[in-house]
Motif scaffolding. Sequence first.
Motif, PDB file in Angstrom:
ATOM      1  N   LEU A  49      40.101  77.725  28.977  1.00 44.53           N
ATOM      2  CA  LEU A  49      39.024  78.438  29.658  1.00 44.53           C
ATOM      3  C   LEU A  49      37.634  77.998  29.211  1.00 44.53           C
ATOM      4  CD1 LEU A  49      40.459  82.075  29.799  1.00 44.53           C
ATOM      5  CD2 LEU A  49      40.010  80.565  31.738  1.00 44.53           C
ATOM      6  N   ASN A  50      37.512  77.504  27.992  1.00 50.33           N
ATOM      7  CA  ASN A  50      36.204  77.068  27.490  1.00 50.33           C
ATOM      8  C   ASN A  50      35.644  75.884  28.264  1.00 50.33           C
ATOM      9  OD1 ASN A  50      36.244  79.045  25.478  1.00 50.33           O
ATOM     10  ND2 ASN A  50      37.349  77.702  24.085  1.00 50.33           N
ATOM     11  N   SER A  87      44.344  81.024  26.110  1.00 49.28           N
ATOM     12  CA  SER A  87      43.314  80.014  25.900  1.00 49.28           C
ATOM     13  C   SER A  87      43.201  79.683  24.421  1.00 49.28           C
ATOM     14  CB  SER A  87      41.974  80.507  26.452  1.00 49.28           C
ATOM     15  OG  SER A  87      41.009  79.473  26.421  1.00 49.28           O
ATOM     16  N   GLY A  88      43.555  78.467  24.068  1.00 49.96           N
ATOM     17  CA  GLY A  88      43.482  78.012  22.686  1.00 49.96           C
ATOM     18  C   GLY A  88      44.721  78.376  21.885  1.00 49.96           C
ATOM     19  N   LYS A  89      44.884  77.705  20.774  1.00 53.83           N
ATOM     20  CA  LYS A  89      46.080  77.865  19.928  1.00 53.83           C
ATOM     21  C   LYS A  89      46.314  79.321  19.513  1.00 53.83           C
ATOM     22  CE  LYS A  89      48.159  76.282  15.634  1.00 53.83           C
ATOM     23  NZ  LYS A  89      47.981  75.501  14.407  1.00 53.83           N
ATOM     24  N   GLU A  90      45.284  79.972  18.989  1.00 52.48           N
ATOM     25  CA  GLU A  90      45.464  81.349  18.544  1.00 52.48           C
ATOM     26  C   GLU A  90      45.590  82.328  19.696  1.00 52.48           C
ATOM     27  OE1 GLU A  90      42.887  82.677  15.421  1.00 52.48           O
ATOM     28  OE2 GLU A  90      43.298  80.907  14.198  1.00 52.48           O
ATOM     29  N   VAL A  95      50.564  74.507  26.142  1.00 51.99           N
ATOM     30  CA  VAL A  95      50.251  73.255  26.839  1.00 51.99           C
ATOM     31  C   VAL A  95      48.735  73.157  26.982  1.00 51.99           C
ATOM     32  CG1 VAL A  95      50.549  71.927  28.965  1.00 51.99           C
ATOM     33  CG2 VAL A  95      52.449  73.286  28.072  1.00 51.99           C
ATOM     34  N   GLY A  96      48.167  72.025  26.589  1.00 48.81           N
ATOM     35  CA  GLY A  96      46.724  71.828  26.608  1.00 48.81           C
ATOM     36  C   GLY A  96      46.164  71.501  27.975  1.00 48.81           C
ATOM     37  N   HIS A  97      46.532  72.294  28.958  1.00 44.94           N
ATOM     38  CA  HIS A  97      46.002  72.208  30.322  1.00 44.94           C
ATOM     39  C   HIS A  97      45.904  73.641  30.807  1.00 44.94           C
ATOM     40  CE1 HIS A  97      45.898  69.988  34.376  1.00 44.94           C
ATOM     41  NE2 HIS A  97      45.817  71.272  34.696  1.00 44.94           N
TER      42      HIS A  97
END
Length: 113
Positions: A49-50, A87-90, A95-97
Motif C-alpha cells: 500500500l505504501n 501491507s508489509g512483513k509485520e 507476497v511482495g505484490h
Amino acid sequence: MSCIFCQIGAGTIPSKVLFKDDKVIAFRDINPQAPVHIVIIPRKHFTNLNDIKGDDFGLIAYIISIATELARSEGIAESGYRIAVNSGKEGGQVVGHLHFHLLGGRQLTGELG
C-alpha cells in the motif's frame, strides 16, 4: 519477472481466473482460508500500500468495486464477506505484490481466516 503475482497476471503461471481486464486480475487462492477465497491483484506492480500515490488511488476503488461484484457472483454478498489487504512483513504480507483477499462463505472470526 520474479514476482509470482506478476507472472499470474501475465498468464505464465496458470490460475483459476474469475475476472480479468487491463487493470486487475482475480483468481482463486491456492490455499483458501474460507469456502470463498479470491485474490485480486492490480496488473501494475506495487509492492504494498505504501507504493500507492496520486492517480493510483482510483485503482484501489476499482479493485473494491470488482471485489463487491465477485461477492455477488459467488453468492456471499448478502450473508457477508471480508475484503482484506496485508501491507508489509509485520502486516502479514507474504507476497511482495499488492493484493486483496475476498473471503466469505462461512462465519469469519477476528483473524484473517
